[in-house]
Design a protein around this motif. Structure first.
Motif, PDB file in Angstrom:
ATOM      1  N   GLY A  90       5.944  -1.561  -4.803  1.00 30.81           N
ATOM      2  CA  GLY A  90       5.907  -2.464  -3.655  1.00 30.81           C
ATOM      3  C   GLY A  90       4.653  -2.358  -2.822  1.00 30.81           C
ATOM      4  N   GLN A  91       3.669  -1.596  -3.298  1.00 35.29           N
ATOM      5  CA  GLN A  91       2.403  -1.453  -2.595  1.00 35.29           C
ATOM      6  C   GLN A  91       1.287  -2.053  -3.448  1.00 35.29           C
ATOM      7  N   VAL A  92       0.224  -2.477  -2.783  1.00 39.94           N
ATOM      8  CA  VAL A  92      -0.856  -3.157  -3.496  1.00 39.94           C
ATOM      9  C   VAL A  92      -2.078  -2.257  -3.510  1.00 39.94           C
ATOM     10  N   GLY A  93      -2.326  -1.658  -4.669  1.00 40.09           N
ATOM     11  CA  GLY A  93      -3.489  -0.810  -4.870  1.00 40.09           C
ATOM     12  C   GLY A  93      -4.414  -1.421  -5.909  1.00 40.09           C
ATOM     13  N   PRO A  94      -5.317  -0.632  -6.485  1.00 40.66           N
ATOM     14  CA  PRO A  94      -6.291  -1.163  -7.438  1.00 40.66           C
ATOM     15  C   PRO A  94      -5.669  -1.863  -8.646  1.00 40.66           C
ATOM     16  N   ALA A  95      -4.572  -1.320  -9.171  1.00 42.86           N
ATOM     17  CA  ALA A  95      -3.978  -1.916 -10.372  1.00 42.86           C
ATOM     18  C   ALA A  95      -3.407  -3.300 -10.084  1.00 42.86           C
ATOM     19  N   THR A  96      -2.708  -3.433  -8.955  1.00 43.42           N
ATOM     20  CA  THR A  96      -2.109  -4.741  -8.624  1.00 43.42           C
ATOM     21  C   THR A  96      -3.190  -5.755  -8.258  1.00 43.42           C
ATOM     22  N   TRP A  97      -4.159  -5.320  -7.450  1.00 46.82           N
ATOM     23  CA  TRP A  97      -5.276  -6.236  -7.150  1.00 46.82           C
ATOM     24  C   TRP A  97      -5.989  -6.645  -8.429  1.00 46.82           C
ATOM     25  N   GLY A  98      -6.234  -5.696  -9.324  1.00 51.11           N
ATOM     26  CA  GLY A  98      -6.936  -5.998 -10.557  1.00 51.11           C
ATOM     27  C   GLY A  98      -6.209  -7.035 -11.404  1.00 51.11           C
ATOM     28  N   ALA A  99      -4.890  -6.892 -11.481  1.00 47.82           N
ATOM     29  CA  ALA A  99      -4.103  -7.854 -12.246  1.00 47.82           C
ATOM     30  C   ALA A  99      -4.167  -9.241 -11.624  1.00 47.82           C
ATOM     31  N   LEU A 100      -4.026  -9.309 -10.312  1.00 48.15           N
ATOM     32  CA  LEU A 100      -4.098 -10.603  -9.613  1.00 48.15           C
ATOM     33  C   LEU A 100      -5.455 -11.265  -9.815  1.00 48.15           C
ATOM     34  N   GLN A 101      -6.519 -10.489  -9.633  1.00 49.44           N
ATOM     35  CA  GLN A 101      -7.851 -11.070  -9.701  1.00 49.44           C
ATOM     36  C   GLN A 101      -8.268 -11.409 -11.133  1.00 49.44           C
ATOM     37  N   ALA A 102      -7.522 -10.875 -12.103  1.00 50.73           N
ATOM     38  CA  ALA A 102      -7.722 -11.259 -13.498  1.00 50.73           C
ATOM     39  C   ALA A 102      -6.842 -12.456 -13.882  1.00 50.73           C
TER      40      ALA A 102
END
Length: 512
Positions: A498-510
């Protein structure tokens, strides 16, 4: 570890106008400071140690109020002094309270930065003592939320929340600032989960849907108009965003503006209906709509690109609705209105850039970006979502041309180039994956429940596109956003926290 509950007294004290000079008990031993720090950094360290207030909280508060600029002892519009904006006006007396608590004179608190920082810490500690915070609670930065709201002086819960949210946004995002003498202070970003209690968010603006609505006190404006609306007047607050909003709610102010724009992310709050007469420009009141911009005219650091773009979009909307020409004869500074003795917006305001944004000639302006869902766009598409895609592409350096809401050849080429850069299928069509990558583009701060600001809005928009369901883009990371993050992480086989770190940002921006 479980959250430490905040005592009820802390919440109950928010609406109290009278300031209680609680007996502050500073630490008995002299505070230890890092001798490698500059004088302003040492002042924050010393005050934090003496009064038991988190140092990062003090720095974020000072930055949100003044960008750590004491302005040579001169007052803000609301009568606030120094880096910590100690206030002396008919409704708020934190300057006098700080003097009683520290033993420093009002003059020293106004003009000496170290004394001013110490005074701000003493005031916060007095609020903490009155609220009954224990030593353990005082160490927890997140429990200070209602005390920061009280420090801002607002009696309206929505305004108090705006004030405290700004401080916690800087805590979350981090700060790099230049203080007196060019001293550089760096405050690293951190995870925050402020305990807001019963403080309510502001309502939406009745005239400009992208803005919030916090009404000014009726004593500070006139109902109705005696002339047709024919101009937009640009102001600078000479104070902070939330502090200005609070001042316009104070009946003794006898001033107001229709809108106030925040420096850090361009957030807008409306305070007077456009059909009514705000008191902001003397001879220009009857025919003008006043827009205040957070900051000080002598410090260009306040005039951010986010502020310019957001304000220009507002001005363009006003001009379109009232048939006002988008030129410098009709979009004017406070100093240019006859009968005024003010100098704002001053020499650091970039009129050329601002008017380009108002006229739409540079593209990428602050157009509507938040929608309940995102349509598939291709050559020949038109409308507000095409304008949004063009704006986002231009902002990322992919030239989509003029933001005109028409998906032509240039927009298609920009989409294809963006898709190639992100590893997406380069078909020139803006579908869910391309929308997700576009909407999430930008910085990648760590976000979690309690985070606020523009990065949270980007996240919420991207989740709306990725999940195919509406995630309200209000810039407030609440339980609904947390659940959407969890759903996205689950569906993309990411770690589910439920937190947004590098992995979640990376997936979104990809565009995943």
């Amino acid at each position: 570890m479980p959250r430490i509950p905040l005592g009820r007294a802390a919440l109950a004290g928010l609406g109290t106008l009278a300031v209680i000079a609680a007996a502050v008990q500073p630490a008995g031993a002299a505070p230890r400071t890092d001798r490698s720090e500059g004088p302003v950094a040492r002042a924050f360290s010393s005050a934090a140690a003496e009064y038991g207030v988190p140092r990062d909280l003090l720095i974020a508060l000072g930055y949100s109020e003044t960008h750590l600029d004491g302005h040579h002892g001169l007052p803000s519009q609301a009568g606030g002094y120094g880096v910590m904006h100690l206030v002396s006006n008919p409704a708020q007396h934190t300057l006098e309270l700080a003097s009683r608590l520290t033993g420093d004179t009002a003059r020293d608190l106004r003009t000496d930065t170290a004394a001013n920082i110490r005074g701000g810490a003493a005031v916060l500690r007095s609020y903490a003592d009155h609220a009954g915070l224990s030593t353990a609670e005082r160490r927890d930065t997140d429990t200070w939320y209602p005390l920061l709201a009280r420090y801002g002086g607002a009696t309206d819960p929505a305004t108090a929340r705006l004030y405290a949210d700004t401080v916690y946004t800087f805590l979350a995002q981090g700060v790099t600032a230049r203080a007196e003498g060019g001293e550089k202070l760096i405050l690293p970003g951190r995870e925050v989960a402020p305990e807001r209690g019963s403080l309510a968010p502001a309502a939406q603006s009745p005239d400009y849907p992208s803005a919030l609505w916090v009404p000014a006190n009726p004593a500070n404006y006139a109902v109705g108009r005696t002339a047709a609306i024919s101009k937009v007047v640009i102001h600078v607050t000479e104070g902070s965003y939330a502090g200005t909003i609070s001042w316009f709610q104070n009946p003794s102010a006898q001033v107001s503006a229709h809108y106030v724009v925040r420096s850090s992310d361009g957030q807008i709050t409306q305070m007077v209906r456009e059909k009514d007469t705000a008191w902001h420009a003397r001879s220009g009141n009857a025919s003008g709509i006043g827009i205040e911009h957070e900051g000080y005219i002598d410090n260009p650091s306040w005039f951010t690109d986010a502020m310019y773009r957001s304000s220009a979009a507002l001005t363009a909307s006003i001009c379109a609705r009232y048939g006002i020409p988008k030129d410098r004869a009709h979009v004017v500074g406070h100093s240019e209105v006859p009968g005024n003795d003010h100098t704002d917006p001053g020499p650091n305001w970039n009129w050329t850039y601002y008017m380009q944004l108002v006229g739409g000639s540079t593209g990428g302006g602050e157009v509507q970006l938040s929608f309940p869902s995102y349509d598939t766009l291709r050559s020949g598409s038109t409308g507000a979502q095409v304008s949004a895609a063009q704006s986002l592409l231009n902002a990322q350096g992919f030239d989509a041309g003029t933001v005109d809401g028409s998906f032509g050849t240039k927009t298609g080429s920009a989409v294809t180039a963006f898709q190639k850069a992100r590893g997406l299928d380069a078909d020139g069509v803006v579908g869910a994956r391309t929308w997700t990558a576009l909407l999430s583009a930008g910085t990648t701060p760590a976000l979690s429940q309690g985070s606020t600001g523009a990065a949270v809005q980007r996240l919420q928009r991207a989740l709306t596109a990725a999940l195919g369901r509406t995630v309200t883009a209000d810039g407030d990371f609440g339980s609904g956003t947390q659940q959407a993050v969890r759903d996205y992480q689950t569906s993309r086989s990411l770690g589910v926290d439920g937190q947004v770190g590098p992995a979640t940002w990376g997936a979104l921006q990809a565009g995943r």
